[in-house]
Design a protein around this motif. Structure first.
Motif, PDB file in Angstrom:
ATOM      1  N   GLU A  66       0.788  -1.337   0.056  1.00  0.00           N
ATOM      2  CA  GLU A  66       0.150   0.079  -0.074  1.00  0.00           C
ATOM      3  C   GLU A  66       0.885   1.423   0.073  1.00  0.00           C
ATOM      4  OE1 GLU A  66      -2.781   0.066   2.888  1.00  0.00           O
ATOM      5  OE2 GLU A  66      -4.040  -1.779   2.329  1.00  0.00           O
ATOM      6  N   ALA A  67       1.912   1.050   0.677  1.00  0.00           N
ATOM      7  CA  ALA A  67       2.922   2.401   0.851  1.00  0.00           C
ATOM      8  C   ALA A  67       3.451   2.585  -0.748  1.00  0.00           C
ATOM      9  CB  ALA A  67       4.011   2.011   1.509  1.00  0.00           C
ATOM     10  N   ARG A  68       3.767   1.278  -1.435  1.00  0.00           N
ATOM     11  CA  ARG A  68       4.164   1.752  -2.730  1.00  0.00           C
ATOM     12  C   ARG A  68       3.143   2.206  -3.573  1.00  0.00           C
ATOM     13  NH1 ARG A  68       6.793  -4.151  -4.073  1.00  0.00           N
ATOM     14  NH2 ARG A  68       8.747  -4.117  -2.827  1.00  0.00           N
ATOM     15  N   LEU A  69       1.985   1.968  -3.412  1.00  0.00           N
ATOM     16  CA  LEU A  69       0.759   2.597  -4.331  1.00  0.00           C
ATOM     17  C   LEU A  69       0.606   4.039  -4.071  1.00  0.00           C
ATOM     18  CD1 LEU A  69      -1.598   1.653  -6.135  1.00  0.00           C
ATOM     19  CD2 LEU A  69      -3.106   1.246  -3.949  1.00  0.00           C
ATOM     20  N   GLY A  70       0.651   4.279  -2.583  1.00  0.00           N
ATOM     21  CA  GLY A  70       0.572   5.651  -2.525  1.00  0.00           C
ATOM     22  C   GLY A  70       1.696   6.557  -2.917  1.00  0.00           C
ATOM     23  N   ARG A  71       2.638   6.227  -2.862  1.00  0.00           N
ATOM     24  CA  ARG A  71       3.890   7.019  -3.713  1.00  0.00           C
ATOM     25  C   ARG A  71       3.817   7.146  -4.887  1.00  0.00           C
ATOM     26  NH1 ARG A  71       6.511  10.584  -1.711  1.00  0.00           N
ATOM     27  NH2 ARG A  71       7.134   9.604   0.288  1.00  0.00           N
ATOM     28  N   GLU A  72       3.566   5.969  -5.558  1.00  0.00           N
ATOM     29  CA  GLU A  72       3.538   5.761  -6.912  1.00  0.00           C
ATOM     30  C   GLU A  72       2.158   6.742  -7.796  1.00  0.00           C
ATOM     31  OE1 GLU A  72       3.707   1.926  -7.753  1.00  0.00           O
ATOM     32  OE2 GLU A  72       5.845   1.366  -6.975  1.00  0.00           O
ATOM     33  N   GLU A  73       1.019   6.553  -7.128  1.00  0.00           N
ATOM     34  CA  GLU A  73      -0.146   7.014  -7.707  1.00  0.00           C
ATOM     35  C   GLU A  73      -0.540   8.188  -7.179  1.00  0.00           C
ATOM     36  OE1 GLU A  73      -1.237   5.386 -10.304  1.00  0.00           O
ATOM     37  OE2 GLU A  73      -0.091   3.828 -10.244  1.00  0.00           O
ATOM     38  N   MET A  74      -0.356   8.464  -5.968  1.00  0.00           N
ATOM     39  CA  MET A  74      -0.623   9.987  -5.511  1.00  0.00           C
ATOM     40  C   MET A  74       0.614  10.827  -5.214  1.00  0.00           C
ATOM     41  SD  MET A  74      -3.051  11.394  -2.216  1.00  0.00           S
ATOM     42  CE  MET A  74      -4.590  10.166  -3.019  1.00  0.00           C
ATOM     43  N   GLY A  75       1.505  10.250  -4.808  1.00  0.00           N
ATOM     44  CA  GLY A  75       2.948  11.170  -4.818  1.00  0.00           C
ATOM     45  C   GLY A  75       2.839  12.299  -3.795  1.00  0.00           C
ATOM     46  N   GLU A  88      13.430  -6.210   5.956  1.00  0.00           N
ATOM     47  CA  GLU A  88      13.701  -5.872   4.760  1.00  0.00           C
ATOM     48  C   GLU A  88      12.561  -4.884   4.025  1.00  0.00           C
ATOM     49  OE1 GLU A  88      12.197 -10.125   4.492  1.00  0.00           O
ATOM     50  OE2 GLU A  88      13.321  -8.936   5.961  1.00  0.00           O
ATOM     51  N   ASP A  89      11.475  -4.973   4.704  1.00  0.00           N
ATOM     52  CA  ASP A  89      10.281  -4.162   4.321  1.00  0.00           C
ATOM     53  C   ASP A  89      10.615  -2.629   4.760  1.00  0.00           C
ATOM     54  OD1 ASP A  89       8.948  -6.265   3.198  1.00  0.00           O
ATOM     55  OD2 ASP A  89       7.353  -6.058   4.650  1.00  0.00           O
ATOM     56  N   MET A  90      11.203  -2.669   5.878  1.00  0.00           N
ATOM     57  CA  MET A  90      11.582  -1.399   6.492  1.00  0.00           C
ATOM     58  C   MET A  90      12.681  -0.595   5.732  1.00  0.00           C
ATOM     59  SD  MET A  90      11.064   1.110   8.543  1.00  0.00           S
ATOM     60  CE  MET A  90       9.676   0.053   9.404  1.00  0.00           C
ATOM     61  N   ASP A  91      13.688  -1.493   5.289  1.00  0.00           N
ATOM     62  CA  ASP A  91      14.725  -0.881   4.413  1.00  0.00           C
ATOM     63  C   ASP A  91      13.940  -0.095   3.190  1.00  0.00           C
ATOM     64  OD1 ASP A  91      16.793  -2.025   5.931  1.00  0.00           O
ATOM     65  OD2 ASP A  91      16.695  -4.008   4.612  1.00  0.00           O
ATOM     66  N   GLU A  92      12.850  -0.608   2.530  1.00  0.00           N
ATOM     67  CA  GLU A  92      12.263   0.040   1.670  1.00  0.00           C
ATOM     68  C   GLU A  92      11.491   1.341   2.213  1.00  0.00           C
ATOM     69  OE1 GLU A  92       9.565  -0.552  -2.470  1.00  0.00           O
ATOM     70  OE2 GLU A  92      10.489  -2.393  -1.494  1.00  0.00           O
ATOM     71  N   LEU A  93      10.646   0.846   3.263  1.00  0.00           N
ATOM     72  CA  LEU A  93       9.593   2.012   3.663  1.00  0.00           C
ATOM     73  C   LEU A  93      10.239   3.178   4.098  1.00  0.00           C
ATOM     74  CD1 LEU A  93       7.380  -0.479   5.868  1.00  0.00           C
ATOM     75  CD2 LEU A  93       6.600   0.900   3.935  1.00  0.00           C
ATOM     76  N   VAL A  94      11.614   3.307   4.592  1.00  0.00           N
ATOM     77  CA  VAL A  94      12.036   4.549   4.910  1.00  0.00           C
ATOM     78  C   VAL A  94      12.454   5.427   3.747  1.00  0.00           C
ATOM     79  CG1 VAL A  94      12.788   3.743   7.098  1.00  0.00           C
ATOM     80  CG2 VAL A  94      14.338   3.373   5.219  1.00  0.00           C
ATOM     81  N   LYS A  95      12.477   4.547   2.547  1.00  0.00           N
ATOM     82  CA  LYS A  95      12.941   5.475   1.446  1.00  0.00           C
ATOM     83  C   LYS A  95      11.638   5.940   0.652  1.00  0.00           C
ATOM     84  CE  LYS A  95      17.351   3.994   0.804  1.00  0.00           C
ATOM     85  NZ  LYS A  95      17.579   3.060   1.878  1.00  0.00           N
ATOM     86  N   ILE A  96      10.474   5.564   1.178  1.00  0.00           N
ATOM     87  CA  ILE A  96       9.180   5.782   0.331  1.00  0.00           C
ATOM     88  C   ILE A  96       8.112   6.778   1.132  1.00  0.00           C
ATOM     89  CG2 ILE A  96       9.395   4.193  -1.587  1.00  0.00           C
ATOM     90  CD1 ILE A  96       7.325   2.508  -0.416  1.00  0.00           C
ATOM     91  N   CYS A  97       8.478   6.590   2.400  1.00  0.00           N
ATOM     92  CA  CYS A  97       7.482   7.054   3.598  1.00  0.00           C
ATOM     93  C   CYS A  97       8.182   8.204   4.044  1.00  0.00           C
ATOM     94  CB  CYS A  97       7.055   6.257   4.388  1.00  0.00           C
ATOM     95  SG  CYS A  97       6.066   4.682   3.585  1.00  0.00           S
ATOM     96  N   ASP A  98       6.965   9.197   4.507  1.00  0.00           N
ATOM     97  CA  ASP A  98       7.683  10.324   5.202  1.00  0.00           C
ATOM     98  C   ASP A  98       7.332  10.167   6.735  1.00  0.00           C
ATOM     99  OD1 ASP A  98       7.408  12.191   2.593  1.00  0.00           O
ATOM    100  OD2 ASP A  98       5.452  11.462   2.695  1.00  0.00           O
ATOM    101  N   HIS A  99       6.375   9.385   7.259  1.00  0.00           N
ATOM    102  CA  HIS A  99       5.818   8.974   8.463  1.00  0.00           C
ATOM    103  C   HIS A  99       5.858   7.574   8.653  1.00  0.00           C
ATOM    104  CE1 HIS A  99       4.752  13.243   7.884  1.00  0.00           C
ATOM    105  NE2 HIS A  99       4.976  13.256   9.413  1.00  0.00           N
ATOM    106  N   VAL A 100       6.385   6.932   9.639  1.00  0.00           N
ATOM    107  CA  VAL A 100       6.181   5.551  10.161  1.00  0.00           C
ATOM    108  C   VAL A 100       5.595   5.621  11.524  1.00  0.00           C
ATOM    109  CG1 VAL A 100       7.270   3.681  10.731  1.00  0.00           C
ATOM    110  CG2 VAL A 100       8.072   4.875   8.432  1.00  0.00           C
TER     111      VAL A 100
END
Length: 237
Positions: A66-75, A88-100
């Motif tokens: 869902e985080a990928r979807l939000g980044r890619e489709e709404m931005g 491994e998920d957290m490694d990517e989440l901190v690259k695409i999310c503003d808040h965790v």
């Protein structure tokens, strides 16, 4: 195309109604300065994200995809909360999310360095143990035995053991409602302040996330009470 000519199964969405609802939410944002996010687990039809993104602040996700979807489709702003995170998920989440948002103190300790290193704002979900669900009890995150959010007792035990456990944390999150009115939010907020106000008073805290389940676009929803709750937190903390 006539409605009886539509292939099935399919979704038919009235964009005018979506936009009217977005305008109601945008008005709350304008009057209070709060941010309103689209909860993708409730509505993830990304064909409408460009329209929704004109009005709302961004999206919130319940996991990596869902985080990928939000980044890619709404931005726009991209928030995530999950009961647990794989390394491994957290490694990517901190690259695409503003808040965790983390679900436990141990989880926060485990992953917060990645957030800090990537300049991601992070917070902790709290459980006020105050049920207001009524007919929606099956969805109640405050039910006995719930593992969604940290209770006051468990938080204080964790801080006694490690007083610096929350160092760097910038927000707190609670989510206890399901299609409810703002009177239940007001009651819940009072309990959150009573139990977790000491966190909200910290100079490091920059945001309080009221979670979801607010039926703001319903005809009988008390928007003024919602705005009062938001403004109260802004003035007090």
């Amino acid at each position: 195309m006539k409605i009886n000519e539509l292939p099935t199964p399919c979704y038919v969405i009235d964009e005018n109604i979506i936009e009217e609802n977005c305008k109601v939410l945008a008005d709350v944002m304008k009057k209070t300065g709060c941010h309103v996010l689209l909860a993708q687990k409730a509505f993830s039809n990304y064909a409408l994200y460009p329209l929704i993104g004109k009005y709302l602040s961004g999206t919130t996700a319940s996991g990596l995809y869902e985080a990928r979807l939000g980044r890619e489709e709404m931005g726009r702003e991209n928030h995530v909360f999950a009961p647990a995170y794989k390394d491994e998920d957290m490694d990517e989440l901190v690259k695409i999310c503003d808040h965790v948002v983390f679900n436990s103190v141990n989880q926060l300790i485990c992953h917060k360095e990645k957030c800090i290193n990537n300049r991601v704002s992070f917070g902790l979900r709290v459980n006020p143990e105050h049920s207001t669900q009524g007919d929606h009890a099956i969805y109640d995150p405050c039910a006995p035995g719930s593992r969604l959010g940290v209770t006051e007792e468990n938080l204080k035990k964790a801080l006694q053991k490690n007083p610096d456990a929350l160092a760097g944390m910038e927000g707190i999150h609670f989510h206890t409602l399901c299609e409810q009115n703002s009177d239940d939010l007001e009651k819940t907020l009072n309990v959150v302040e009573e139990k977790f106000g000491f966190l909200m008073q910290s100079d490091s805290i920059k945001w309080v996330n009221f979670g979801g389940g607010h039926h703001i676009t319903r005809d009988d929803y008390d928007i003024k009470r919602l705005e009062n709750c938001i403004n109260h937190v802004k003035r007090t903390y």
